[in-house]
Write a protein that holds these residues in place. Structure first.
Motif, PDB file in Angstrom:
ATOM      1  N   LEU A 128       0.814  -1.217   0.000  1.00  0.00           N
ATOM      2  CA  LEU A 128       0.000   0.000   0.000  1.00  0.00           C
ATOM      3  C   LEU A 128       0.847   1.266   0.000  1.00  0.00           C
ATOM      4  N   GLU A 129       2.018   1.213   0.611  1.00  0.00           N
ATOM      5  CA  GLU A 129       2.907   2.389   0.610  1.00  0.00           C
ATOM      6  C   GLU A 129       3.297   2.746  -0.833  1.00  0.00           C
ATOM      7  N   GLN A 130       3.659   1.752  -1.593  1.00  0.00           N
ATOM      8  CA  GLN A 130       4.080   1.988  -2.983  1.00  0.00           C
ATOM      9  C   GLN A 130       2.898   2.465  -3.822  1.00  0.00           C
ATOM     10  N   ILE A 131       1.746   1.835  -3.649  1.00  0.00           N
ATOM     11  CA  ILE A 131       0.563   2.221  -4.418  1.00  0.00           C
ATOM     12  C   ILE A 131       0.138   3.645  -4.065  1.00  0.00           C
ATOM     13  N   CYS A 132       0.153   3.960  -2.790  1.00  0.00           N
ATOM     14  CA  CYS A 132      -0.241   5.305  -2.356  1.00  0.00           C
ATOM     15  C   CYS A 132       0.728   6.351  -2.902  1.00  0.00           C
ATOM     16  N   SER A 133       1.983   6.007  -2.978  1.00  0.00           N
ATOM     17  CA  SER A 133       2.989   6.920  -3.537  1.00  0.00           C
ATOM     18  C   SER A 133       2.678   7.249  -4.991  1.00  0.00           C
ATOM     19  N   VAL A 134       2.279   6.234  -5.759  1.00  0.00           N
ATOM     20  CA  VAL A 134       1.906   6.468  -7.165  1.00  0.00           C
ATOM     21  C   VAL A 134       0.635   7.317  -7.226  1.00  0.00           C
ATOM     22  N   MET A 135      -0.356   6.986  -6.406  1.00  0.00           N
ATOM     23  CA  MET A 135      -1.595   7.764  -6.380  1.00  0.00           C
ATOM     24  C   MET A 135      -1.319   9.227  -6.023  1.00  0.00           C
ATOM     25  N   ALA A 136      -0.408   9.433  -5.082  1.00  0.00           N
ATOM     26  CA  ALA A 136      -0.116  10.794  -4.615  1.00  0.00           C
ATOM     27  C   ALA A 136       0.397  11.680  -5.743  1.00  0.00           C
ATOM     28  N   ARG A 137       1.032  11.092  -6.730  1.00  0.00           N
ATOM     29  CA  ARG A 137       1.515  11.882  -7.882  1.00  0.00           C
ATOM     30  C   ARG A 137       0.359  12.412  -8.722  1.00  0.00           C
ATOM     31  N   HIS A 138      -0.818  11.818  -8.552  1.00  0.00           N
ATOM     32  CA  HIS A 138      -1.998  12.226  -9.322  1.00  0.00           C
ATOM     33  C   HIS A 138      -3.009  12.978  -8.450  1.00  0.00           C
ATOM     34  N   PHE A 139      -2.604  13.307  -7.229  1.00  0.00           N
ATOM     35  CA  PHE A 139      -3.508  13.980  -6.302  1.00  0.00           C
ATOM     36  C   PHE A 139      -3.023  15.385  -5.990  1.00  0.00           C
ATOM     37  N   SER A 140      -3.948  16.292  -5.974  1.00  0.00           N
ATOM     38  CA  SER A 140      -3.713  17.609  -5.394  1.00  0.00           C
ATOM     39  C   SER A 140      -4.992  17.986  -4.659  1.00  0.00           C
ATOM     40  N   PRO A 141      -4.878  18.737  -3.585  1.00  0.00           N
ATOM     41  CA  PRO A 141      -6.069  19.087  -2.808  1.00  0.00           C
ATOM     42  C   PRO A 141      -7.152  19.709  -3.694  1.00  0.00           C
ATOM     43  N   PHE A 142      -8.408  19.384  -3.375  1.00  0.00           N
ATOM     44  CA  PHE A 142      -9.520  19.918  -4.160  1.00  0.00           C
ATOM     45  C   PHE A 142     -10.781  19.981  -3.322  1.00  0.00           C
ATOM     46  N   HIS A 143     -11.738  20.769  -3.801  1.00  0.00           N
ATOM     47  CA  HIS A 143     -13.039  20.885  -3.140  1.00  0.00           C
ATOM     48  C   HIS A 143     -14.045  19.983  -3.843  1.00  0.00           C
ATOM     49  N   ALA A 144     -14.916  19.418  -3.054  1.00  0.00           N
ATOM     50  CA  ALA A 144     -15.998  18.573  -3.571  1.00  0.00           C
ATOM     51  C   ALA A 144     -17.295  19.062  -2.949  1.00  0.00           C
ATOM     52  N   LYS A 145     -18.366  18.858  -3.670  1.00  0.00           N
ATOM     53  CA  LYS A 145     -19.669  19.259  -3.159  1.00  0.00           C
ATOM     54  C   LYS A 145     -20.445  18.018  -2.735  1.00  0.00           C
ATOM     55  N   VAL A 146     -21.035  18.081  -1.548  1.00  0.00           N
ATOM     56  CA  VAL A 146     -21.960  17.046  -1.095  1.00  0.00           C
ATOM     57  C   VAL A 146     -23.335  17.470  -1.609  1.00  0.00           C
ATOM     58  N   VAL A 147     -23.934  16.642  -2.472  1.00  0.00           N
ATOM     59  CA  VAL A 147     -25.166  17.024  -3.156  1.00  0.00           C
ATOM     60  C   VAL A 147     -26.409  16.316  -2.633  1.00  0.00           C
ATOM     61  N   ARG A 148     -26.208  15.199  -1.924  1.00  0.00           N
ATOM     62  CA  ARG A 148     -27.344  14.483  -1.346  1.00  0.00           C
ATOM     63  C   ARG A 148     -26.805  13.488  -0.319  1.00  0.00           C
ATOM     64  N   PHE A 149     -27.726  12.922   0.420  1.00  0.00           N
ATOM     65  CA  PHE A 149     -27.412  11.814   1.308  1.00  0.00           C
ATOM     66  C   PHE A 149     -28.185  10.614   0.809  1.00  0.00           C
ATOM     67  N   GLU A 150     -27.634   9.448   1.041  1.00  0.00           N
ATOM     68  CA  GLU A 150     -28.301   8.220   0.639  1.00  0.00           C
ATOM     69  C   GLU A 150     -28.311   7.244   1.804  1.00  0.00           C
ATOM     70  N   LEU A 151     -29.381   6.496   1.879  1.00  0.00           N
ATOM     71  CA  LEU A 151     -29.455   5.351   2.773  1.00  0.00           C
ATOM     72  C   LEU A 151     -29.296   4.116   1.895  1.00  0.00           C
ATOM     73  N   SER A 152     -28.344   3.290   2.232  1.00  0.00           N
ATOM     74  CA  SER A 152     -28.110   2.099   1.419  1.00  0.00           C
ATOM     75  C   SER A 152     -28.013   0.872   2.316  1.00  0.00           C
ATOM     76  N   ARG A 153     -28.471  -0.229   1.781  1.00  0.00           N
ATOM     77  CA  ARG A 153     -28.423  -1.508   2.482  1.00  0.00           C
ATOM     78  C   ARG A 153     -27.243  -2.300   1.935  1.00  0.00           C
ATOM     79  N   VAL A 154     -26.426  -2.807   2.834  1.00  0.00           N
ATOM     80  CA  VAL A 154     -25.287  -3.617   2.431  1.00  0.00           C
ATOM     81  C   VAL A 154     -25.782  -5.024   2.119  1.00  0.00           C
ATOM     82  N   LEU A 155     -25.416  -5.508   0.928  1.00  0.00           N
ATOM     83  CA  LEU A 155     -25.800  -6.842   0.457  1.00  0.00           C
ATOM     84  C   LEU A 155     -24.550  -7.710   0.332  1.00  0.00           C
ATOM     85  N   PRO A 156     -24.684  -9.017   0.232  1.00  0.00           N
ATOM     86  CA  PRO A 156     -23.506  -9.875   0.092  1.00  0.00           C
ATOM     87  C   PRO A 156     -22.642  -9.531  -1.123  1.00  0.00           C
TER      88      PRO A 156
END
Length: 170
Positions: A128-156
């Motif tokens: 995971l350290e190596q994978i996260c390092s690769v992901m980090a090269r494609h990440f920069s801080p950003f804003h996201a909007k929460v547009v709704r809430f959902e209730l979901s049931r976990v299934l198998p």
């Protein structure tokens, strides 16, 4: 189990998917990130009352922004996550849910254990350290909007959205 999640807008979900795809081979890119933050996972017997409480709690909430600040590895669950900064709205909502239904929440969303995040990748047998390092090269801080809430049931084999609670326009 009935989960209450804060659903992100499409632009934020696309950005999170792009970060995930940076590390997945083409043959593994079928499962996309469902851009969300889990507020509560309810295990109790009174699901109808829990759902009603959530609907009432969220009835007058306007859409709002959160800021994703960094990527992290949560070793205990073998996941890489996008971590938002503190959100007064999410924290207040979670606190109110925990006050009312805390005894019926799973250990991860109960009280002080709740750690808001969006899971990007689950790989218990990977570096995971190596994978996260690769992901980090494609990440920069950003804003996201929460547009709704959902209730979901976990299934198998996934989940089923059982209710959507639209937020008021900003």
């Amino acid at each position: 189990m009935l989960c209450l999640i804060a659903k992100l807008d499409d632009a934020a979900s696309a950005k999170l998917n792009g970060i995930q795809k940076a590390v997945l081979p083409d043959n593994e890119q079928g499962k996309q990130v469902y851009g969300h933050i889990t507020l509560a996972s309810y295990l109790g017997e009174q699901e109808t009352a829990f759902a009603r409480f959530c609907r009432e709690l969220l009835a007058a909430i306007p859409a709002f922004e959160i800021a994703y600040e960094r990527l992290e590895i949560l070793k205990e669950t073998s996941i890489i996550v996008a971590k938002p900064g503190d959100s007064e709205i999410l924290t207040t909502l979670h606190r109110r849910i925990a006050e009312k239904h805390g005894d019926d929440l799973d250990p991860w969303t109960k009280g002080d254990r709740w750690y808001p995040h969006t899971t990007l990748l689950y790989r218990p047998d990977a570096d995971l350290e190596q994978i996260c390092s690769v992901m980090a090269r494609h990440f920069s801080p950003f804003h996201a909007k929460v547009v709704r809430f959902e209730l979901s049931r976990v299934l198998p084999d996934g989940y089923e959205i059982v209710d959507q609670i639209a937020l008021l326009p900003q």
